[in-house]
Design a protein around this motif. Sequence first.
Motif, PDB file in Angstrom:
ATOM      1  N   ASP A 310      35.990  37.561  45.572  1.00  0.00           N
ATOM      2  CA  ASP A 310      35.574  36.346  44.858  1.00  0.00           C
ATOM      3  C   ASP A 310      36.268  36.256  43.503  1.00  0.00           C
ATOM      4  O   ASP A 310      36.570  35.168  43.019  1.00  0.00           O
ATOM      5  CB  ASP A 310      34.059  36.344  44.629  1.00  0.00           C
ATOM      6  CG  ASP A 310      33.274  35.956  45.869  1.00  0.00           C
ATOM      7  OD1 ASP A 310      33.902  35.593  46.883  1.00  0.00           O
ATOM      8  OD2 ASP A 310      32.030  36.019  45.824  1.00  0.00           O
ATOM      9  N   ASP A 335      33.550  36.883  54.796  1.00  0.00           N
ATOM     10  CA  ASP A 335      32.700  35.773  55.210  1.00  0.00           C
ATOM     11  C   ASP A 335      31.220  36.115  55.067  1.00  0.00           C
ATOM     12  O   ASP A 335      30.382  35.221  54.869  1.00  0.00           O
ATOM     13  CB  ASP A 335      32.998  35.384  56.655  1.00  0.00           C
ATOM     14  CG  ASP A 335      32.882  36.567  57.618  1.00  0.00           C
ATOM     15  OD1 ASP A 335      33.217  37.698  57.206  1.00  0.00           O
ATOM     16  OD2 ASP A 335      32.471  36.359  58.773  1.00  0.00           O
ATOM     17  N   GLY A 339      32.361  34.598  48.779  1.00  0.00           N
ATOM     18  CA  GLY A 339      32.398  33.149  48.871  1.00  0.00           C
ATOM     19  C   GLY A 339      31.446  32.397  47.983  1.00  0.00           C
ATOM     20  O   GLY A 339      31.264  31.183  48.143  1.00  0.00           O
ATOM     21  N   ARG A 340      30.844  33.068  47.008  1.00  0.00           N
ATOM     22  CA  ARG A 340      29.828  32.388  46.201  1.00  0.00           C
ATOM     23  C   ARG A 340      30.308  31.989  44.812  1.00  0.00           C
ATOM     24  O   ARG A 340      29.699  31.144  44.178  1.00  0.00           O
ATOM     25  CB  ARG A 340      28.600  33.278  46.062  1.00  0.00           C
ATOM     26  CG  ARG A 340      27.943  33.578  47.403  1.00  0.00           C
ATOM     27  CD  ARG A 340      26.558  34.136  47.218  1.00  0.00           C
ATOM     28  NE  ARG A 340      25.915  34.307  48.509  1.00  0.00           N
ATOM     29  CZ  ARG A 340      24.630  34.610  48.651  1.00  0.00           C
ATOM     30  NH1 ARG A 340      23.870  34.767  47.578  1.00  0.00           N
ATOM     31  NH2 ARG A 340      24.107  34.754  49.845  1.00  0.00           N
ATOM     32  N   TRP A 342      33.727  32.256  41.558  1.00  0.00           N
ATOM     33  CA  TRP A 342      35.086  32.600  41.165  1.00  0.00           C
ATOM     34  C   TRP A 342      35.095  32.775  39.650  1.00  0.00           C
ATOM     35  O   TRP A 342      34.164  32.353  38.957  1.00  0.00           O
ATOM     36  CB  TRP A 342      36.085  31.531  41.619  1.00  0.00           C
ATOM     37  CG  TRP A 342      35.897  30.151  41.045  1.00  0.00           C
ATOM     38  CD1 TRP A 342      34.921  29.250  41.373  1.00  0.00           C
ATOM     39  CD2 TRP A 342      36.713  29.505  40.066  1.00  0.00           C
ATOM     40  NE1 TRP A 342      35.064  28.096  40.659  1.00  0.00           N
ATOM     41  CE2 TRP A 342      36.158  28.208  39.856  1.00  0.00           C
ATOM     42  CE3 TRP A 342      37.856  29.878  39.360  1.00  0.00           C
ATOM     43  CZ2 TRP A 342      36.710  27.309  38.952  1.00  0.00           C
ATOM     44  CZ3 TRP A 342      38.401  28.970  38.462  1.00  0.00           C
ATOM     45  CH2 TRP A 342      37.830  27.701  38.265  1.00  0.00           C
ATOM     46  N   ALA A 394      31.248  28.359  43.557  1.00  0.00           N
ATOM     47  CA  ALA A 394      32.446  28.026  44.320  1.00  0.00           C
ATOM     48  C   ALA A 394      32.704  26.530  44.383  1.00  0.00           C
ATOM     49  O   ALA A 394      33.837  26.091  44.561  1.00  0.00           O
ATOM     50  CB  ALA A 394      32.327  28.606  45.731  1.00  0.00           C
TER      51      ALA A 394
END
Length: 427
Positions: A310, A335, A339-340, A342, A394
């Motif tokens: 991330d 996955d 993905g939550r 940055w 994200a």
Amino acid sequence: MTRHMPSAPVTCSWDPGPRFEVGLRSPLAKDEWVWRTLPPGHPALVGRPTVLRRSDPGDALAVIAEKYGQPKSYCVLGGSVASVSNWEGVTFTEQYRAVTSGAGVFPCGGMYYLSVVGPHASDVLDLLTPRRIDDLAIGQAAFAIFTTPEGTVDTEGVVLRDGEQSFLVSIGGEACPPKWLHDAMDTYPDTHAHETNMSSFNIKGPNRTKAMAGLLQDEYASGLDTLRAFHGMPVRTRRGGNAWVVRTVIGIEMWATAEVIREAWREMVAQPDSYTPCGWDLLASYRLECQEFAFYLCPLDIHRDTYLLDAGLGHVVSRGKKGPFVGREALEHPDRWGGRMWVGGLAASSPDAPERQIGEVVLDAGSDQPCGYVTSAGFSPREGRQLCFVHLAAGISPKETVRFADGTTWRVSALPMASAVPTGPMP
């Protein structure tokens, strides 16, 4: 973790726990000592060592204070006194001038210096990080993230191979060894690790190589120009001390025993036209302005709740690395584990915007819902305004506008932050 003799195949694994709510948790949420700036008389400092870890091998800060006055404040990071924020006798402007047109020197005594020695030294370190350590040549260094079973950041540091069977590691943040070090050593009981009485300093600025050369005997000084990034060389100082000089992307460092580092600081403070001590207030601005790479590699910006992929740290996961390491399973399934969030930057819309506080919540300008938090903040002389590093949801993209609770708006940027406004006046 199952123990294995050195001759046995290594099959150890560290099982990920329940998925972390990684992404938008402030590093200040759990520990009041994660980040603070304290005056010298603060009870937590006076009560050492029971409250805060204070480590300064060679007493570099005292040597600096003899010339530049007492520290005005200290930076506390992860329950440890990281360094001085600023001194009475050297201004922010002087420090900024040094790192932009001269040589600014940052004392690094508050870090944790680890020595790993033995026939399986590289194997021990390889179990703790997704970066390959075994392929480092003697004199080669690497920036490494030591991971958790969840694929997040345990701690970070620079690993230097100083011998066929030995490594030195400088670790920032909480100033303690990787949490799974003892598990790795159980796997290889013929290899040993211990904290050393070493220290270091880092010189930044366009005159950094010349400044380092001035501290070395001529035969070693002449070799600095050919020293590549993330490589080191053993040297002797002008006073005859043994040391390592390590070049990074934007700095050049000396690693040595406490006595050698103290002698080097005495030489540097005696030459104020060539060397300027710099504190963490200036370091924040320097990191935020850095154009050579995204310089958010600080424990405030990457920490236990930060999933490597991330945070744009995929480059520290060595391709083709075989065998187990802490966090491997989680990093192989982004996955499920990422993905939550940055890591991005913010620039204040107005030069008059107030400085943000580390851990402060960022709001979505459209919905007023929390969408991130500040991890680093400081004034940028180049931009003439405040800048921040932030963890953002994200769904927030570069060039969007976010705001804070006081109503000020800030522009989101990818990292490194390119200059977007005319150079402002010095503070």
